[in-house]
Design an enzyme around this catalytic site. Sequence first.
Site, PDB file in Angstrom:
ATOM      1  N   ARG A 179       0.831  -1.208   0.000  1.00  0.00           N
ATOM      2  CA  ARG A 179       0.000   0.000   0.000  1.00  0.00           C
ATOM      3  C   ARG A 179       0.865   1.258   0.000  1.00  0.00           C
ATOM      4  O   ARG A 179       1.825   1.355   0.760  1.00  0.00           O
ATOM      5  CB  ARG A 179      -0.915   0.000   1.229  1.00  0.00           C
ATOM      6  CG  ARG A 179      -1.856  -1.193   1.180  1.00  0.00           C
ATOM      7  CD  ARG A 179      -2.933  -1.152   2.216  1.00  0.00           C
ATOM      8  NE  ARG A 179      -3.719  -2.381   2.115  1.00  0.00           N
ATOM      9  CZ  ARG A 179      -4.696  -2.727   2.940  1.00  0.00           C
ATOM     10  NH1 ARG A 179      -5.032  -1.902   3.939  1.00  0.00           N
ATOM     11  NH2 ARG A 179      -5.351  -3.840   2.768  1.00  0.00           N
ATOM     12  N   ARG A 187       1.711   0.844  10.187  1.00  0.00           N
ATOM     13  CA  ARG A 187       1.341   1.316   8.858  1.00  0.00           C
ATOM     14  C   ARG A 187       2.579   1.319   7.961  1.00  0.00           C
ATOM     15  O   ARG A 187       3.372   2.259   7.981  1.00  0.00           O
ATOM     16  CB  ARG A 187       0.755   2.739   8.963  1.00  0.00           C
ATOM     17  CG  ARG A 187       0.039   3.227   7.720  1.00  0.00           C
ATOM     18  CD  ARG A 187      -0.525   4.631   7.918  1.00  0.00           C
ATOM     19  NE  ARG A 187      -1.540   4.675   8.963  1.00  0.00           N
ATOM     20  CZ  ARG A 187      -2.829   4.392   8.763  1.00  0.00           C
ATOM     21  NH1 ARG A 187      -3.249   4.079   7.575  1.00  0.00           N
ATOM     22  NH2 ARG A 187      -3.685   4.451   9.753  1.00  0.00           N
ATOM     23  N   GLU A 214      -7.041  -1.223  15.141  1.00  0.00           N
ATOM     24  CA  GLU A 214      -7.658  -2.131  14.174  1.00  0.00           C
ATOM     25  C   GLU A 214      -6.682  -3.222  13.728  1.00  0.00           C
ATOM     26  O   GLU A 214      -5.547  -2.936  13.349  1.00  0.00           O
ATOM     27  CB  GLU A 214      -8.124  -1.325  12.956  1.00  0.00           C
ATOM     28  CG  GLU A 214      -8.746  -2.201  11.881  1.00  0.00           C
ATOM     29  CD  GLU A 214      -9.067  -1.424  10.612  1.00  0.00           C
ATOM     30  OE1 GLU A 214      -9.213  -0.183  10.694  1.00  0.00           O
ATOM     31  OE2 GLU A 214      -9.164  -2.062   9.553  1.00  0.00           O
ATOM     32  N   SER A 216     -10.837  -6.199   9.652  1.00  0.00           N
ATOM     33  CA  SER A 216     -12.059  -5.531   9.241  1.00  0.00           C
ATOM     34  C   SER A 216     -12.857  -6.554   8.444  1.00  0.00           C
ATOM     35  O   SER A 216     -12.357  -7.095   7.470  1.00  0.00           O
ATOM     36  CB  SER A 216     -11.706  -4.317   8.385  1.00  0.00           C
ATOM     37  OG  SER A 216     -12.853  -3.546   8.136  1.00  0.00           O
ATOM     38  N   ARG A 266       0.612  -6.514  12.465  1.00  0.00           N
ATOM     39  CA  ARG A 266      -0.010  -5.910  13.647  1.00  0.00           C
ATOM     40  C   ARG A 266      -0.194  -6.938  14.755  1.00  0.00           C
ATOM     41  O   ARG A 266      -0.109  -6.610  15.955  1.00  0.00           O
ATOM     42  CB  ARG A 266      -1.353  -5.280  13.277  1.00  0.00           C
ATOM     43  CG  ARG A 266      -1.173  -4.007  12.451  1.00  0.00           C
ATOM     44  CD  ARG A 266      -2.466  -3.258  12.203  1.00  0.00           C
ATOM     45  NE  ARG A 266      -2.215  -2.086  11.364  1.00  0.00           N
ATOM     46  CZ  ARG A 266      -3.140  -1.207  11.008  1.00  0.00           C
ATOM     47  NH1 ARG A 266      -4.408  -1.355  11.424  1.00  0.00           N
ATOM     48  NH2 ARG A 266      -2.827  -0.170  10.256  1.00  0.00           N
TER      49      ARG A 266
END
Length: 454
Positions: A289, A304, A376, A379, A418
């Site tokens: 990403r 991130r 988070e 999801s 994560r």
Amino acid sequence: MGMLDLRFVRERPDVVARALALKHVEADLPRLLALDAKRREVLAAVEERKAERNRASERVSVLRREIASLEKALAEATGTAAFAARERIQACEDEIAGLISTTRSLGSTIDEQESLLREIDAELASLLLTLPNVPHASVPEGADENDNVVVRSWGTPPSFDFQPKAHWDLGPALDILDFERASKIAGSRFVVNKGAGALLERALINFMLDLHTRRHGYREIFPPFMVNSATMTGTGQLPKFKDDMFHVENTDYWLIPTAEVPVTNLYRDEILAPGSLPVYHCAYSACFRAESGAAGKDTRGMIRVHQFNKVELVKFVPPETSYDELESLVHDAEEVLQLLNLPYRVVLLCTGDMSFASAKTYDLEVWLPGQNRYREISSCSNFEDFQARRANIRFRREPKSKPEFVHTLNGSGLAVGRTAAAIIENYQQADGSVVVPEVLRPYMGGMAYITPGA
RNA sequence: GGAGAGGUACCCAAGCAGGCUGAAGGGGACGGUUUGCUAAACCGUUAGUAGGGGAUAAACCCCUAGCGAGGGUUCGAAUCCCUCCCUCUCCGCCA
């Protein structure tokens, strides 16, 4: 990403308008409706002319054949018979000439109308893509993340008799995470896993895949990490989120931002046979990403980064079961955290915070002691038929029945980096070492502690 | 990267000196006849789909598109022309 059924938009513009408001999406619905009406009007006209042209062409063909057989007969005919034949041939040729000239002008009208139709179609299609999915009735109304609803919590955040550190301090101290060298060889927002850090990452991937394939009934997929534009368009990354992705220069390849992309596209433009649903897939992939809009956010650690590992869960199900399937999907993801004994909570996203394509989304948030907050880690969404319509994924209930769109769901199960960060932070000891969760030890050669240099 | 061959319905495959061919012929599948059951034989059915319109409780009917994709020529394209994609075989190069 995906799209709504144009018929649904036509018949229930009120519902669509409400969804726009709830999701804070701007779209020119009135123009879309007007274009739709116009499109059908032009379409009817152009098809009528095509039918006319087809009839005329067929007539030409019949006349040509008649001429041919008359000419054959003429060779043997004499007197009045020959005269009649010549007359008839002339009449046929006259009719053909007339047909050709009317059909020719018909053709140019058709061309004009078709190009108008193409313009309308193009605008209609792009407008249709601006309409978000309609939130499910069970989704709470709300403006932003503050209106999300915590559905349940599991586990208790650990209390430490020392000041807990963040993984970006613990990892380098243990020499299992190396951000400095990562930035040298690649850049910022990358991480190098070393020794027990690399082993931890690998163990987590295997543990998650084993859990989902052996206990939850998912079939493992190992997909390409690069896909073409058609695939990126199928799941809606293109054209809208072009800037969030990495593109390989001079090729049509894009690095996948999640395994959802290749796995959902597996069945693009297919009609699944009766009895093949539900399909449960899980897939490990690296995810790439660009994080273009995230300047200054989460700049430290591996929360991130441009490349991370994830095990993704994807379901293709019949419409009537998709909400039950969403609940079980969430439970499948939760079980990873439970077995790892990491405290987390389940959050139901409100209308204003959920994604464009989703009808209902639960986030799993894991406790990170180093940040003293939940973050988070998964999801899980039901897209209903929104994605399936765009990617054209259908199924048949019975061998002869009409194809219907499947419902698609997906969720992280889980984000591996994560999860590793959560383990390092939740299992940290006063001396800076990290206890390895019981369930991971078989995957790490029996290792119980991560100590410096391990 | 070099050379060649090919993409037609569920599968195989004919058609490609343009026109009652949206598609011969097989296979498969489904239905039927026969049969104590099975098999065999025989008969029949079998583009699916998308869009638009009509009728309706529904079944259904009409039109348009569609022979890898997209353009072009033509009154008319599976058939002729151009561009692209994919598959297969051989050679080269590699993990």
